[in-house]
Design a protein around this motif. Structure first.
Motif, PDB file in Angstrom:
ATOM      1  N   PRO A   1     -25.809  27.286  -8.072  1.00 30.21           N
ATOM      2  CA  PRO A   1     -25.686  26.676  -9.522  1.00 30.21           C
ATOM      3  C   PRO A   1     -26.565  25.328  -8.561  1.00 30.21           C
ATOM      4  CG  PRO A   1     -23.694  25.206  -9.241  1.00 30.21           C
ATOM      5  CD  PRO A   1     -23.385  26.444  -7.780  1.00 30.21           C
ATOM      6  N   ARG A   2     -26.835  24.895  -7.171  1.00 33.46           N
ATOM      7  CA  ARG A   2     -27.660  24.037  -7.063  1.00 33.46           C
ATOM      8  C   ARG A   2     -29.177  24.782  -6.918  1.00 33.46           C
ATOM      9  NH1 ARG A   2     -22.657  23.350  -5.864  1.00 33.46           N
ATOM     10  NH2 ARG A   2     -21.772  21.747  -6.847  1.00 33.46           N
ATOM     11  N   ILE A   3     -30.029  25.154  -7.356  1.00 32.71           N
ATOM     12  CA  ILE A   3     -31.261  25.244  -7.432  1.00 32.71           C
ATOM     13  C   ILE A   3     -32.417  24.788  -7.013  1.00 32.71           C
ATOM     14  CG2 ILE A   3     -30.380  27.215  -9.125  1.00 32.71           C
ATOM     15  CD1 ILE A   3     -32.424  26.196 -10.797  1.00 32.71           C
ATOM     16  N   ASP A   4     -33.371  25.403  -6.300  1.00 33.78           N
ATOM     17  CA  ASP A   4     -34.384  24.674  -5.828  1.00 33.78           C
ATOM     18  C   ASP A   4     -35.563  24.356  -7.257  1.00 33.78           C
ATOM     19  OD1 ASP A   4     -36.676  23.692  -4.666  1.00 33.78           O
ATOM     20  OD2 ASP A   4     -36.809  25.627  -3.380  1.00 33.78           O
ATOM     21  N   GLY A   5     -35.289  23.214  -7.124  1.00 37.31           N
ATOM     22  CA  GLY A   5     -35.990  22.994  -8.730  1.00 37.31           C
ATOM     23  C   GLY A   5     -37.595  23.100  -8.382  1.00 37.31           C
ATOM     24  N   GLY A   6     -38.031  22.717  -6.620  1.00 35.21           N
ATOM     25  CA  GLY A   6     -39.559  22.884  -6.627  1.00 35.21           C
ATOM     26  C   GLY A   6     -39.791  24.123  -7.295  1.00 35.21           C
TER      27      GLY A   6
ATOM     28  N   ARG B   1     -42.843  30.996 -14.020  1.00 40.20           N
ATOM     29  CA  ARG B   1     -43.773  31.104 -15.058  1.00 40.20           C
ATOM     30  C   ARG B   1     -42.517  31.043 -15.817  1.00 40.20           C
ATOM     31  NH1 ARG B   1     -44.674  29.849 -19.285  1.00 40.20           N
ATOM     32  NH2 ARG B   1     -46.289  30.978 -20.477  1.00 40.20           N
ATOM     33  N   LEU B   2     -41.717  31.784 -16.130  1.00 45.98           N
ATOM     34  CA  LEU B   2     -40.311  31.726 -16.405  1.00 45.98           C
ATOM     35  C   LEU B   2     -39.212  31.494 -15.922  1.00 45.98           C
ATOM     36  CD1 LEU B   2     -40.498  33.724 -19.125  1.00 45.98           C
ATOM     37  CD2 LEU B   2     -40.405  31.937 -19.487  1.00 45.98           C
ATOM     38  N   GLY B   3     -38.030  30.421 -16.434  1.00 45.53           N
ATOM     39  CA  GLY B   3     -37.549  30.438 -15.008  1.00 45.53           C
ATOM     40  C   GLY B   3     -35.683  30.578 -16.431  1.00 45.53           C
ATOM     41  N   SER B   4     -34.280  31.709 -15.919  1.00 47.92           N
ATOM     42  CA  SER B   4     -33.643  30.849 -17.040  1.00 47.92           C
ATOM     43  C   SER B   4     -32.048  30.727 -15.961  1.00 47.92           C
ATOM     44  CB  SER B   4     -33.744  32.456 -17.332  1.00 47.92           C
ATOM     45  OG  SER B   4     -33.155  33.487 -16.684  1.00 47.92           O
ATOM     46  N   PRO B   5     -31.055  30.391 -16.723  1.00 45.34           N
ATOM     47  CA  PRO B   5     -29.502  30.446 -15.746  1.00 45.34           C
ATOM     48  C   PRO B   5     -28.986  31.418 -15.440  1.00 45.34           C
ATOM     49  CG  PRO B   5     -29.531  29.037 -17.236  1.00 45.34           C
ATOM     50  CD  PRO B   5     -31.181  30.219 -18.208  1.00 45.34           C
ATOM     51  N   HIS B   6     -30.091  32.395 -14.533  1.00 48.69           N
ATOM     52  CA  HIS B   6     -28.325  33.442 -14.623  1.00 48.69           C
ATOM     53  C   HIS B   6     -27.837  34.093 -15.775  1.00 48.69           C
ATOM     54  CE1 HIS B   6     -25.937  35.633 -11.561  1.00 48.69           C
ATOM     55  NE2 HIS B   6     -26.294  36.655 -12.704  1.00 48.69           N
ATOM     56  N   VAL B   7     -28.828  34.172 -16.948  1.00 47.76           N
ATOM     57  CA  VAL B   7     -28.734  34.601 -18.619  1.00 47.76           C
ATOM     58  C   VAL B   7     -28.541  35.589 -18.144  1.00 47.76           C
ATOM     59  CG1 VAL B   7     -27.711  32.286 -18.623  1.00 47.76           C
ATOM     60  CG2 VAL B   7     -30.288  33.447 -19.265  1.00 47.76           C
ATOM     61  N   ALA B   8     -29.244  36.767 -18.035  1.00 49.75           N
ATOM     62  CA  ALA B   8     -29.650  37.948 -19.186  1.00 49.75           C
ATOM     63  C   ALA B   8     -29.213  38.964 -19.437  1.00 49.75           C
ATOM     64  CB  ALA B   8     -31.168  38.891 -17.019  1.00 49.75           C
ATOM     65  N   GLY B   9     -27.716  39.236 -19.127  1.00 49.01           N
ATOM     66  CA  GLY B   9     -27.065  39.694 -19.337  1.00 49.01           C
ATOM     67  C   GLY B   9     -25.703  39.764 -20.259  1.00 49.01           C
ATOM     68  N   TYR B  10     -26.161  38.095 -20.429  1.00 44.52           N
ATOM     69  CA  TYR B  10     -24.970  36.906 -21.449  1.00 44.52           C
ATOM     70  C   TYR B  10     -25.008  37.583 -23.017  1.00 44.52           C
ATOM     71  CZ  TYR B  10     -22.929  34.044 -18.374  1.00 44.52           C
ATOM     72  OH  TYR B  10     -21.964  33.581 -17.411  1.00 44.52           O
ATOM     73  N   SER B  11     -24.828  38.466 -23.274  1.00 43.73           N
ATOM     74  CA  SER B  11     -24.767  39.361 -24.927  1.00 43.73           C
ATOM     75  C   SER B  11     -23.293  39.271 -25.244  1.00 43.73           C
ATOM     76  CB  SER B  11     -25.629  40.576 -25.000  1.00 43.73           C
ATOM     77  OG  SER B  11     -25.126  41.267 -24.270  1.00 43.73           O
ATOM     78  N   VAL B  12     -23.140  39.044 -26.858  1.00 43.39           N
ATOM     79  CA  VAL B  12     -22.238  39.357 -27.161  1.00 43.39           C
ATOM     80  C   VAL B  12     -21.345  39.766 -26.553  1.00 43.39           C
ATOM     81  CG1 VAL B  12     -21.003  38.994 -29.056  1.00 43.39           C
ATOM     82  CG2 VAL B  12     -22.987  37.112 -28.813  1.00 43.39           C
ATOM     83  N   GLU B  13     -22.121  41.341 -26.831  1.00 43.27           N
ATOM     84  CA  GLU B  13     -21.454  42.462 -26.428  1.00 43.27           C
ATOM     85  C   GLU B  13     -21.642  43.480 -25.184  1.00 43.27           C
ATOM     86  OE1 GLU B  13     -24.594  42.142 -28.522  1.00 43.27           O
ATOM     87  OE2 GLU B  13     -24.009  42.246 -30.490  1.00 43.27           O
TER      88      GLU B  13
ATOM     89  N   ALA C   1     -34.984  21.235 -18.462  1.00 41.47           N
ATOM     90  CA  ALA C   1     -34.576  20.301 -18.828  1.00 41.47           C
ATOM     91  C   ALA C   1     -33.775  19.739 -17.586  1.00 41.47           C
ATOM     92  CB  ALA C   1     -34.419  20.031 -20.389  1.00 41.47           C
ATOM     93  N   SER C   2     -32.365  20.466 -17.707  1.00 45.50           N
ATOM     94  CA  SER C   2     -31.807  20.516 -16.792  1.00 45.50           C
ATOM     95  C   SER C   2     -31.925  19.996 -15.090  1.00 45.50           C
ATOM     96  CB  SER C   2     -30.834  21.418 -17.000  1.00 45.50           C
ATOM     97  OG  SER C   2     -31.364  22.505 -15.415  1.00 45.50           O
ATOM     98  N   VAL C   3     -32.731  20.205 -14.791  1.00 48.40           N
ATOM     99  CA  VAL C   3     -33.201  20.145 -13.227  1.00 48.40           C
ATOM    100  C   VAL C   3     -33.007  18.599 -13.444  1.00 48.40           C
ATOM    101  CG1 VAL C   3     -33.505  22.133 -12.029  1.00 48.40           C
ATOM    102  CG2 VAL C   3     -35.923  20.229 -13.181  1.00 48.40           C
ATOM    103  N   GLY C   4     -33.373  17.799 -14.700  1.00 51.18           N
ATOM    104  CA  GLY C   4     -33.759  16.060 -14.410  1.00 51.18           C
ATOM    105  C   GLY C   4     -32.449  15.464 -14.839  1.00 51.18           C
ATOM    106  N   GLU C   5     -30.985  16.322 -14.893  1.00 53.25           N
ATOM    107  CA  GLU C   5     -29.853  16.049 -15.246  1.00 53.25           C
ATOM    108  C   GLU C   5     -29.006  14.962 -13.393  1.00 53.25           C
ATOM    109  OE1 GLU C   5     -27.823  16.222 -18.038  1.00 53.25           O
ATOM    110  OE2 GLU C   5     -29.235  17.055 -19.056  1.00 53.25           O
ATOM    111  N   ALA C   6     -28.871  13.925 -13.469  1.00 52.77           N
ATOM    112  CA  ALA C   6     -27.271  13.467 -12.865  1.00 52.77           C
ATOM    113  C   ALA C   6     -27.342  14.229 -11.783  1.00 52.77           C
ATOM    114  CB  ALA C   6     -26.321  12.137 -13.043  1.00 52.77           C
ATOM    115  N   ASP C   7     -26.556  15.262 -12.424  1.00 51.93           N
ATOM    116  CA  ASP C   7     -25.897  16.738 -11.380  1.00 51.93           C
ATOM    117  C   ASP C   7     -26.595  18.223 -11.903  1.00 51.93           C
ATOM    118  OD1 ASP C   7     -24.409  18.775 -10.033  1.00 51.93           O
ATOM    119  OD2 ASP C   7     -22.753  18.108 -10.672  1.00 51.93           O
TER     120      ASP C   7
END
Ligand SMILES: NC(=O)c1ccc[n+]([C@@H]2O[C@H](COP(=O)([O-])OP(=O)(O)OC[C@H]3O[C@@H](n4cnc5c(N)ncnc54)[C@H](O)[C@@H]3O)[C@@H](O)[C@H]2O)c1
Ligand SMILES: O=C(O)[C@H](O)[C@H](O)COP(=O)(O)O
Length: 377
Positions: free
Chosen positions: A230-235, A241-253, A315-321
């Motif tokens: 989960p420690r991705i390269d912020g640079g 152009r678009l980045g997401s946290p490994h959720v492409a398959g995250y549907s309820v179904e 927004a999450s890359v600015g968090e402490a962890d």
């Protein structure tokens, strides 16, 4: 893990943090169910009573299947469970890229690397829209498989206007995909192209991609998966152009089906006959006329917005962890339904009807439910 109630009928279910799981946690466990963040190997299982491991995922690169087989531990996973969710993500991303690059998807070429459950669904949907699809999949080609579109070579696929990658992460053999898109291949991509990856981070050499994106004529890049999660390269995130946290398959179904397929495999392993239960319920009406590709994008965005995942990740890359924040985005993911959850209503332009029916008709209508894979011993 949605759908765990199915297992609660079989025994006591204990939930543990998948990133922190150790051998000691398994001292009195016979069945281990995981997701992609848990490395399952000899070191984790040796000396434990675990006899069945299930991963509610498509990908299996986190599991040492050979070691499990050697230890007499059965393994099951859920191919195809969330393929529809990923394909909806890909279609939305491709339409966003086209809008940004001032092109029409229907008049563009799309290259698909890996024509399995996800890639073939994307190919089928794009073909229904009239898009020119170029796909490569050497293992399928060698096997002489029947494919939804003809297969070509990787170089031809990488020359397409838009490229989407759907291979498993493998490190050995003639088809190894680790850093398949390396510095040399990334250098050949131009500013008119889009590169999208929703498979596994290490299929693209991330440091090389970061460099490429700083150079001239950089392609437009969209990433759902990253090296070193989960420690991705912020640079790198700053340059895509678009980045997401490994959720492409995250549907309820998709999540529910993953667990239901494991439950089916578990019952088969115990010698019981079992089918995958269908997720039942009322389908709410979704009124949305579709006259053109702009309306199609708006329809996909009514049920799910990649740009909101992108905003949350940045927004999450600015968090402490940031690593913990990446995991929290995934753990606390808002419920997102696949399009067929709704009953679509509204006028659809003739050129878009074939695609709309593939997108909105419930699965199972005319097609078999996916079945789990069970490594038999
Ligand atoms: N981001 C997410 O949320 C998410 C969700 C589901 C799956 N995934 C990832 O996507 C991957 C693909 O999913 P799928 O369901 O299509 O898997 P799949 O196993 O059905 O298909 C993968 C295809 O890639 C082909 N392939 C293997 N090596 C190749 C190579 N070197 N070049 C071209 N093709 C190659 C295989 O022959 C196969 O047809 C999974 O392995 C998983 O890692 C990610
Ligand atoms: O391979 C898969 O199915 C996906 O990558 C899966 O959706 C990843 O989600 P996780 O298992 O990490 O929750």
């Amino acid at each position: 893990m949605p759908g765990l109630a199915l297992f609660e009928k079989q025994g006591t279910v204990r939930r543990v943090d998948g990133r922190r799981l150790t051998r000691n946690d398994l001292a009195d466990t016979e069945v281990l169910l995981v997701r992609s963040v848990t490395r399952v190997d000899r070191a984790l299982l040796e000396g434990t009573p675990v006899r069945f491991v299930g991963s509610a995922t498509i990908g299996t690169d986190h599991v040492d299947r050979a070691a499990l087989k050697d230890m007499g531990v059965a393994f099951a996973h859920a191919p195809g469970c969330n393929a529809r969710a990923v394909a909806e993500y890909v279609l939305q991303a491709l339409l966003l890229a086209c809008r940004e690059q001032g092109r029409v998807l229907r008049d563009s070429s799309v290259g698909i690397v890996g024509l399995g459950n996800v890639g073939s669904r994307v190919a089928q949907w794009l073909s229904a829209l009239g898009v020119t699809v170029l796909a490569c999949d050497p293992p399928l080609q060698r096997a002489g498989a029947d494919t939804v579109v003809p297969l070509t070579d990787l170089d031809s696929v990488l020359a397409a206007d838009l490229i989407t990658v759907h291979v498993p992460l493998t490190r050995q053999g003639p088809d190894a995909t680790f850093h398949l898109l390396d510095q040399e291949r990334l250098a050949r991509l131009g500013a008119w192209q889009t590169l999208l990856s929703t498979c596994r981070g290490a299929v693209i050499d991330n440091p090389a991609l970061r460099e490429r994106l700083a150079g001239a004529d950089a392609p437009l890049v969209m990433l759902d998966v990253w090296e070193g999660e989960p420690r991705i390269d912020g640079g790198l995130l700053a340059r895509v152009r678009l980045g997401s946290p490994h959720v492409a398959g995250y549907s309820v179904e998709g999540k529910w089906l993953g667990t239901a397929m494991l439950h089916q495999a578990f019952r088969l392993w115990r010698g019981e006959s079992a089918g995958v239960p269908v997720m039942a319920g009322e389908r709410p009406i979704l009124e949305h006329p579709v006259a053109d590709e702009g309306d199609l994008l708006a329809l996909l965005q009514r049920v799910y917005r990649i740009d909101e995942d992108d905003r949350r990740l940045r927004a999450s890359v600015g968090e402490a962890d940031p690593g913990a924040a990446f995991d929290a985005l995934r753990r606390d993911y808002p419920p997102r339904h696949e399009l067929h959850y709704w009953r679509h209503q509204g006028e659809v332009a003739p050129a878009l009807r074939a695609l709309l029916s593939l997108l909105c008709d419930p699965p199972g209508a005319g097609s078999a439910m996916p079945a789990p894979v069970l490594d038999r011993l």
